[in-house]
Design a protein around this motif. Sequence first.
Motif, PDB file in Angstrom:
ATOM      1  N   LEU A  41       2.381  12.969   5.378  1.00 54.16           N
ATOM      2  CA  LEU A  41       3.768  12.592   5.623  1.00 54.16           C
ATOM      3  C   LEU A  41       4.446  12.141   4.325  1.00 54.16           C
ATOM      4  O   LEU A  41       5.565  12.552   4.028  1.00 54.16           O
ATOM      5  CB  LEU A  41       3.846  11.488   6.681  1.00 54.16           C
ATOM      6  N   LEU A  42       3.762  11.310   3.551  1.00 53.10           N
ATOM      7  CA  LEU A  42       4.326  10.864   2.263  1.00 53.10           C
ATOM      8  C   LEU A  42       4.557  12.038   1.316  1.00 53.10           C
ATOM      9  O   LEU A  42       5.587  12.111   0.647  1.00 53.10           O
ATOM     10  CB  LEU A  42       3.398   9.828   1.604  1.00 53.10           C
ATOM     11  N   LEU A  43       3.619  12.972   1.265  1.00 49.54           N
ATOM     12  CA  LEU A  43       3.789  14.147   0.392  1.00 49.54           C
ATOM     13  C   LEU A  43       4.985  14.993   0.840  1.00 49.54           C
ATOM     14  O   LEU A  43       5.776  15.451   0.019  1.00 49.54           O
ATOM     15  CB  LEU A  43       2.517  14.999   0.379  1.00 49.54           C
ATOM     16  N   ASN A  44       5.133  15.182   2.159  1.00 54.11           N
ATOM     17  CA  ASN A  44       6.261  15.986   2.685  1.00 54.11           C
ATOM     18  C   ASN A  44       7.596  15.287   2.413  1.00 54.11           C
ATOM     19  O   ASN A  44       8.576  15.945   2.069  1.00 54.11           O
ATOM     20  CB  ASN A  44       6.083  16.252   4.181  1.00 54.11           C
ATOM     21  N   LEU A  45       7.631  13.943   2.569  1.00 56.20           N
ATOM     22  CA  LEU A  45       8.878  13.212   2.283  1.00 56.20           C
ATOM     23  C   LEU A  45       9.271  13.356   0.817  1.00 56.20           C
ATOM     24  O   LEU A  45      10.441  13.537   0.487  1.00 56.20           O
ATOM     25  CB  LEU A  45       8.722  11.728   2.643  1.00 56.20           C
ATOM     26  N   ARG A  46       8.291  13.278  -0.031  1.00 52.83           N
ATOM     27  CA  ARG A  46       8.571  13.400  -1.472  1.00 52.83           C
ATOM     28  C   ARG A  46       9.086  14.791  -1.808  1.00 52.83           C
ATOM     29  O   ARG A  46      10.006  14.952  -2.600  1.00 52.83           O
ATOM     30  CB  ARG A  46       7.304  13.072  -2.269  1.00 52.83           C
ATOM     31  N   LYS A  47       8.502  15.813  -1.184  1.00 50.52           N
ATOM     32  CA  LYS A  47       8.960  17.188  -1.421  1.00 50.52           C
ATOM     33  C   LYS A  47      10.396  17.371  -0.963  1.00 50.52           C
ATOM     34  O   LYS A  47      11.205  18.014  -1.637  1.00 50.52           O
ATOM     35  CB  LYS A  47       8.045  18.187  -0.709  1.00 50.52           C
ATOM     36  N   ARG A  48      10.752  16.780   0.184  1.00 48.28           N
ATOM     37  CA  ARG A  48      12.128  16.882   0.694  1.00 48.28           C
ATOM     38  C   ARG A  48      13.113  16.161  -0.234  1.00 48.28           C
ATOM     39  O   ARG A  48      14.212  16.646  -0.479  1.00 48.28           O
ATOM     40  CB  ARG A  48      12.230  16.308   2.099  1.00 48.28           C
ATOM     41  N   GLN A  49      12.700  14.975  -0.710  1.00 46.62           N
ATOM     42  CA  GLN A  49      13.583  14.243  -1.640  1.00 46.62           C
ATOM     43  C   GLN A  49      13.803  15.054  -2.909  1.00 46.62           C
ATOM     44  O   GLN A  49      14.915  15.112  -3.430  1.00 46.62           O
ATOM     45  CB  GLN A  49      12.983  12.869  -1.994  1.00 46.62           C
ATOM     46  N   ALA A  50      12.766  15.671  -3.418  1.00 47.55           N
ATOM     47  CA  ALA A  50      12.893  16.492  -4.629  1.00 47.55           C
ATOM     48  C   ALA A  50      13.816  17.682  -4.375  1.00 47.55           C
ATOM     49  O   ALA A  50      14.639  18.025  -5.228  1.00 47.55           O
ATOM     50  CB  ALA A  50      11.510  16.951  -5.098  1.00 47.55           C
ATOM     51  N   ALA A  51      13.686  18.293  -3.180  1.00 45.44           N
ATOM     52  CA  ALA A  51      14.543  19.421  -2.848  1.00 45.44           C
ATOM     53  C   ALA A  51      15.995  18.993  -2.704  1.00 45.44           C
ATOM     54  O   ALA A  51      16.904  19.693  -3.153  1.00 45.44           O
ATOM     55  CB  ALA A  51      14.042  20.086  -1.545  1.00 45.44           C
TER      56      ALA A  51
ATOM     57  N   LEU B 100       0.836  -1.202   0.000  1.00 48.39           N
ATOM     58  CA  LEU B 100       0.000   0.000   0.000  1.00 48.39           C
ATOM     59  C   LEU B 100       0.872   1.253   0.000  1.00 48.39           C
ATOM     60  O   LEU B 100       0.606   2.216  -0.712  1.00 48.39           O
ATOM     61  CB  LEU B 100      -0.926   0.014   1.225  1.00 48.39           C
ATOM     62  N   TYR B 101       1.937   1.221   0.797  1.00 42.30           N
ATOM     63  CA  TYR B 101       2.823   2.375   0.861  1.00 42.30           C
ATOM     64  C   TYR B 101       3.613   2.534  -0.437  1.00 42.30           C
ATOM     65  O   TYR B 101       3.870   3.655  -0.872  1.00 42.30           O
ATOM     66  CB  TYR B 101       3.756   2.287   2.074  1.00 42.30           C
ATOM     67  N   SER B 102       3.965   1.424  -1.068  1.00 42.93           N
ATOM     68  CA  SER B 102       4.654   1.512  -2.357  1.00 42.93           C
ATOM     69  C   SER B 102       3.738   2.135  -3.396  1.00 42.93           C
ATOM     70  O   SER B 102       4.154   2.990  -4.190  1.00 42.93           O
ATOM     71  CB  SER B 102       5.085   0.126  -2.832  1.00 42.93           C
ATOM     72  N   ARG B 103       2.494   1.711  -3.390  1.00 43.44           N
ATOM     73  CA  ARG B 103       1.525   2.264  -4.332  1.00 43.44           C
ATOM     74  C   ARG B 103       1.310   3.751  -4.060  1.00 43.44           C
ATOM     75  O   ARG B 103       1.259   4.570  -4.979  1.00 43.44           O
ATOM     76  CB  ARG B 103       0.214   1.498  -4.219  1.00 43.44           C
ATOM     77  N   ALA B 104       1.196   4.077  -2.794  1.00 42.96           N
ATOM     78  CA  ALA B 104       0.997   5.478  -2.426  1.00 42.96           C
ATOM     79  C   ALA B 104       2.199   6.311  -2.841  1.00 42.96           C
ATOM     80  O   ALA B 104       2.054   7.439  -3.346  1.00 42.96           O
ATOM     81  CB  ALA B 104       0.753   5.596  -0.923  1.00 42.96           C
ATOM     82  N   SER B 105       3.393   5.772  -2.667  1.00 38.95           N
ATOM     83  CA  SER B 105       4.606   6.489  -3.049  1.00 38.95           C
ATOM     84  C   SER B 105       4.639   6.731  -4.560  1.00 38.95           C
ATOM     85  O   SER B 105       4.990   7.833  -5.011  1.00 38.95           O
ATOM     86  CB  SER B 105       5.826   5.683  -2.610  1.00 38.95           C
ATOM     87  N   LYS B 106       4.216   5.768  -5.325  1.00 43.26           N
ATOM     88  CA  LYS B 106       4.171   5.944  -6.787  1.00 43.26           C
ATOM     89  C   LYS B 106       3.123   6.981  -7.172  1.00 43.26           C
ATOM     90  O   LYS B 106       3.341   7.784  -8.084  1.00 43.26           O
ATOM     91  CB  LYS B 106       3.869   4.614  -7.475  1.00 43.26           C
ATOM     92  N   MET B 107       2.026   6.967  -6.478  1.00 44.63           N
ATOM     93  CA  MET B 107       0.994   7.961  -6.761  1.00 44.63           C
ATOM     94  C   MET B 107       1.501   9.370  -6.456  1.00 44.63           C
ATOM     95  O   MET B 107       1.215  10.319  -7.193  1.00 44.63           O
ATOM     96  CB  MET B 107      -0.275   7.655  -5.964  1.00 44.63           C
ATOM     97  N   VAL B 108       2.283   9.515  -5.369  1.00 41.49           N
ATOM     98  CA  VAL B 108       2.858  10.821  -5.020  1.00 41.49           C
ATOM     99  C   VAL B 108       3.809  11.264  -6.120  1.00 41.49           C
ATOM    100  O   VAL B 108       3.802  12.428  -6.528  1.00 41.49           O
ATOM    101  CB  VAL B 108       3.566  10.765  -3.648  1.00 41.49           C
ATOM    102  N   GLU B 109       4.620  10.339  -6.634  1.00 38.26           N
ATOM    103  CA  GLU B 109       5.553  10.675  -7.720  1.00 38.26           C
ATOM    104  C   GLU B 109       4.800  11.128  -8.963  1.00 38.26           C
ATOM    105  O   GLU B 109       5.287  11.970  -9.716  1.00 38.26           O
ATOM    106  CB  GLU B 109       6.423   9.460  -8.063  1.00 38.26           C
TER     107      GLU B 109
END
Length: 144
Positions: A130-140, A100-109
């Motif tokens: 939390l997933l959206l914030n993590l993705r934003k930090r990784q992008a930054a 579920l978290y993998s799917r959610a992570s792909k959806m965030v991407e």
Amino acid sequence: MIELLLTWSPVAVTVVFAIVALWRLRAEKRARLRLENKLQAMETVLKSARQRHDSLAKQFNELRAGSMGMGKKLADLSSSVDELLDKHVELEMQDSGSRLYSRASKMVELGADVDELMQECDLPKAEAELLLNLRKRQAANQQR
């Protein structure tokens, strides 16, 4: 004249008999040679057939041994596949939450927002944020 005929008739009969006997002897000799030639030809065919039989028997034994080996390998592979399937099912049962978290992570991407994550992946609002914030930090971090 009859006396002459009676005197020479045994000789004539003997000569005729001798000629017939020689003729029959030669005919028998020719027939015997033909039979010997046929016998030799049959022996050659028999020898060839025996060699072919031996060759085919050897090939059959090799094929039988090979098929027995392949049967054992197939049985080993089948048991390996069964073991792998069991492990796969076990892993699927253990890892259902992380999928579920993998799917959610792909959806965030792909640009999903908090509401989409909550609806599609059954995540609470806090985890989706939390997933959206993590993705934003990784992008930054990648831009630096």
